[in-house]
Scaffold this active site. Structure first.
Site, PDB file in Angstrom:
ATOM      1  N   ASP A 173       0.818  -1.224   0.000  1.00 12.19           N
ATOM      2  CA  ASP A 173       0.000   0.000   0.000  1.00 12.19           C
ATOM      3  C   ASP A 173       0.844   1.263   0.000  1.00 12.19           C
ATOM      4  O   ASP A 173       0.442   2.293   0.547  1.00 12.19           O
ATOM      5  CB  ASP A 173      -0.951   0.054   1.228  1.00 12.19           C
ATOM      6  CG  ASP A 173      -1.777  -1.198   1.369  1.00 12.19           C
ATOM      7  OD1 ASP A 173      -2.208  -1.727   0.337  1.00 12.19           O
ATOM      8  OD2 ASP A 173      -1.983  -1.642   2.509  1.00 12.19           O
ATOM      9  N   HIS A 201      -4.429  -1.949  -6.081  1.00 11.62           N
ATOM     10  CA  HIS A 201      -3.758  -0.687  -6.363  1.00 11.62           C
ATOM     11  C   HIS A 201      -4.827   0.336  -6.664  1.00 11.62           C
ATOM     12  O   HIS A 201      -5.686   0.099  -7.509  1.00 11.62           O
ATOM     13  CB  HIS A 201      -2.873  -0.804  -7.607  1.00 11.62           C
ATOM     14  CG  HIS A 201      -1.661  -1.629  -7.379  1.00 11.62           C
ATOM     15  ND1 HIS A 201      -0.910  -2.124  -8.400  1.00 11.62           N
ATOM     16  CD2 HIS A 201      -1.077  -2.035  -6.255  1.00 11.62           C
ATOM     17  CE1 HIS A 201       0.098  -2.800  -7.898  1.00 11.62           C
ATOM     18  NE2 HIS A 201       0.025  -2.763  -6.604  1.00 11.62           N
TER      19      HIS A 201
HETATM   20  P1  GDP Z   1      -0.459   0.305  -3.715  1.00 10.60           P
HETATM   21  O1  GDP Z   1      -1.082  -1.030  -3.508  1.00 10.60           O
HETATM   22  O2  GDP Z   1       0.988   0.331  -3.342  1.00 10.60           O
HETATM   23  O3  GDP Z   1      -0.696   0.847  -5.076  1.00 10.60           O
HETATM   24  O4  GDP Z   1      -1.150   1.317  -2.704  1.00 10.60           O
HETATM   25  P2  GDP Z   1      -2.711   1.571  -2.450  1.00 10.60           P
HETATM   26  O5  GDP Z   1      -3.348   2.040  -3.672  1.00 10.60           O
HETATM   27  O6  GDP Z   1      -3.299   0.405  -1.745  1.00 10.60           O
HETATM   28  O7  GDP Z   1      -2.618   2.707  -1.347  1.00 10.60           O
HETATM   29  C1  GDP Z   1      -2.063   3.928  -1.585  1.00 10.60           C
HETATM   30  C2  GDP Z   1      -3.090   5.008  -1.257  1.00 10.60           C
HETATM   31  O8  GDP Z   1      -2.453   6.262  -1.269  1.00 10.60           O
HETATM   32  C3  GDP Z   1      -4.180   5.120  -2.287  1.00 10.60           C
HETATM   33  O9  GDP Z   1      -5.360   5.524  -1.630  1.00 10.60           O
HETATM   34  C4  GDP Z   1      -3.674   6.206  -3.236  1.00 10.60           C
HETATM   35  O10 GDP Z   1      -4.708   6.873  -3.938  1.00 10.60           O
HETATM   36  C5  GDP Z   1      -3.023   7.114  -2.268  1.00 10.60           C
HETATM   37  N1  GDP Z   1      -1.906   7.907  -2.750  1.00 10.60           N
HETATM   38  C6  GDP Z   1      -0.867   7.536  -3.558  1.00 10.60           C
HETATM   39  N2  GDP Z   1       0.021   8.559  -3.652  1.00 10.60           N
HETATM   40  C7  GDP Z   1      -0.470   9.568  -2.881  1.00 10.60           C
HETATM   41  C8  GDP Z   1       0.013  10.863  -2.538  1.00 10.60           C
HETATM   42  O11 GDP Z   1       1.078  11.300  -2.941  1.00 10.60           O
HETATM   43  N3  GDP Z   1      -0.772  11.592  -1.690  1.00 10.60           N
HETATM   44  C9  GDP Z   1      -1.944  11.165  -1.181  1.00 10.60           C
HETATM   45  N4  GDP Z   1      -2.643  11.955  -0.368  1.00 10.60           N
HETATM   46  N5  GDP Z   1      -2.412   9.929  -1.486  1.00 10.60           N
HETATM   47  C10 GDP Z   1      -1.682   9.159  -2.307  1.00 10.60           C
END
Ligand code: GDP
Length: 431
Positions: free
Chosen positions: A12, A40
């Site tokens: 995440d 994701h």
């Molecule tokens: P992944 O599985 O590694 O892709 O991560 P997830 O999607 O499960 O969780 C990452 C969360 O952080 C998601 O809700 C994204 O929309 C959010 N996100 C990613 N980059 C940023 C950022 O730079 N700022 C903010 N506020 N949210 C972010």
């Protein structure tokens, strides 16, 4: 040219966003491990999507998206995800499914749930997507490959062999109803028609693409702490999450990966079970606030909706996560989330039985580790969406400098919001 985008921590970290962004400059995006047990989050012009099975390049029509041989393929979930994209108006994607990938079967999902039920209070906190039984079967050599779907006699024989063992378990260990191999066989015959247009020899395809100098992105799921070998055993997933496994799960030669981008959040989050050691955890009111402000909609699992545990940035764990994957650079996400804090603690070492260490310990010792914090000043302002790194407040830049020095890997990408282009390139706008 192959780049791997992997998690430095507990998953995440925002890999989906970084992959979605870098996919713009890629020809192939390949998922190489895991299944529909994690998600994701991608936010783009078509909407907000939680991708579980499909590669993150699926929104671009110039990209061939590959479900690699290392992936646990749940056909029904993949089909539902494709349908969701079509309903949202995303153009028909170029998708290739490896004929060597294996099938995640209904009995894997059931076994996962039955086993968690049997373990009761000692359960692993599995997402009950069948991942552990799937990979166990793969290594016990009773898995079914996608190519088997197109050879009826072989399919029947492989299925009967697998179901025989499952039924012994279901009857005697779990006291649950038995599986009917005939019904499963008929279901598979229907499902093979859904994926038939996408199935192919991805090994040859990928090697031809390498020869032709195509740009390939390997997309990891979860993070280094969840690796079943080098992670926090046993609170891990069941497939290798590390960049090195990209070579196996996507059939890429080890020498071909030139860039390993380890993604890490500007704080820590972990969707795992409460029993997992999570050294820099932030509890109580302060933890609730960070959880509420984190990510794009608070820190809640993209697949499970579970509240994620949150904590301060852990340089011990992140340095280890980068080291074991050969990180060439770090992408730091969610920096914008910390803008409300007066000061920001960073975990820079652990104390274990009175000894201070900066080396990530084995799980048996990690359980006893206490965090040592260095506190940095906050920047007390909203930086969401800032794309010019130099325009960030001095304290935000100092925070990034500090993390970089502790991790020992250059931080080139700083993400300042969940949307695709909310990125500040540190030291130039190329990667
Ligand atoms: P992944 O599985 O590694 O892709 O991560 P997830 O999607 O499960 O969780 C990452 C969360 O952080 C998601 O809700 C994204 O929309 C959010 N996100 C990613 N980059 C940023 C950022 O730079 N700022 C903010 N506020 N949210 C972010």
């Amino acid at each position: 040219m192959v780049k791997a985008i992997v998690g430095a921590n507990w998953g995440d970290e925002g890999k989906g966003k970084v992959t979605d962004l870098l996919a713009e400059q890629s020809d192939l995006v390949i998922r190489f491990q895991g299944g529909a047990n994690a998600g994701h989050t991608i936010i783009n012009e078509y909407g907000r999507f939680a991708l579980h099975t499909l590669p993150s390049g699926i929104f671009y029509d110039h990209i061939t998206n590959i479900i690699g041989n290392g992936v646990a393929l749940d056909i029904q979930k993949a089909a539902a995800e494709l349908q969701e994209l079509m309903d949202a108006g995303v153009p028909a994607p170029k998708l290739l499914i490896s004929e060597r990938a294996q099938l995640l079967m209904p009995y894997h999902v059931l076994q996962d749930a039955y086993e968690e039920e049997r373990l009761g209070g000692n359960a692993f906190g599995s997402t009950k997507s069948g991942i552990a039984p799937f990979y166990s079967d793969k290594y016990a050599k009773v898995g079914i490959q996608v190519c088997d779907l197109f050879h009826d006699a072989r399919l029947k024989e492989r299925l009967e062999r697998a179901v025989e063992v499952k039924n012994i378990l279901f009857q005697n260990l779990y006291h649950k109803p038995l599986m009917d191999p005939q019904a499963l066989y008929q279901d598979l015959l229907r499902q093979r028609e859904i994926i038939r247009p996408y199935v192919g020899d991805t090994v040859a395809y990928v090697h031809d693409a390498l020869q032709a100098g195509k740009r390939i992105l390997l997309e990891g799921q979860l993070g280094a702490m969840k690796d079943p070998e080098l992670g926090i055993v046993p609170m891990t997933t069941s497939s290798h999450t590390l960049a090195g496994f990209g070579c196996v799960g996507a059939a890429i030669p080890p020498t071909a990966i030139e860039d390993v981008i380890c993604v890490s959040k500007a704080y820590s989050s972990d969707v795992g079970s409460k029993t997992e050691p999570f050294v820099s955890e932030l509890l109580g009111e302060a933890g609730d606030e960070l959880r509420r402000r984190g990510g794009d909609k608070g820190e809640f699992g993209a697949t499970t909706g579970r509240p994620r545990r949150v904590g301060w940035f852990d340089t011990v764990a992140t340095r280890y996560g980068c080291m074991i994957q050969g990180a060439t650079q770090v992408a730091l996400t969610c920096l914008d989330v910390l803008g409300y804090l007066d000061e920001i603690p960073v975990c820079t070492a652990y104390t274990i039985d009175g000894q201070v260490t900066k080396t990530f310990p084995v799980p048996a010792l990690l359980e006893r580790a206490k965090p040592v914090f260095t506190t940095l000043p906050g920047w007390k302002s909203d930086i969401r969406g800032i794309t010019d790194y130099n325009a960030l407040p001095a304290n935000a830049k100092a925070y990034v400098d500090f993390l970089e020095a502790e991790i020992g890997v250059p931080i080139r990408i700083v993400s300042t919001g969940p949307k695709r282009h909310e990125i500040a390139w540190r030291g130039g706008d190329t990667i």
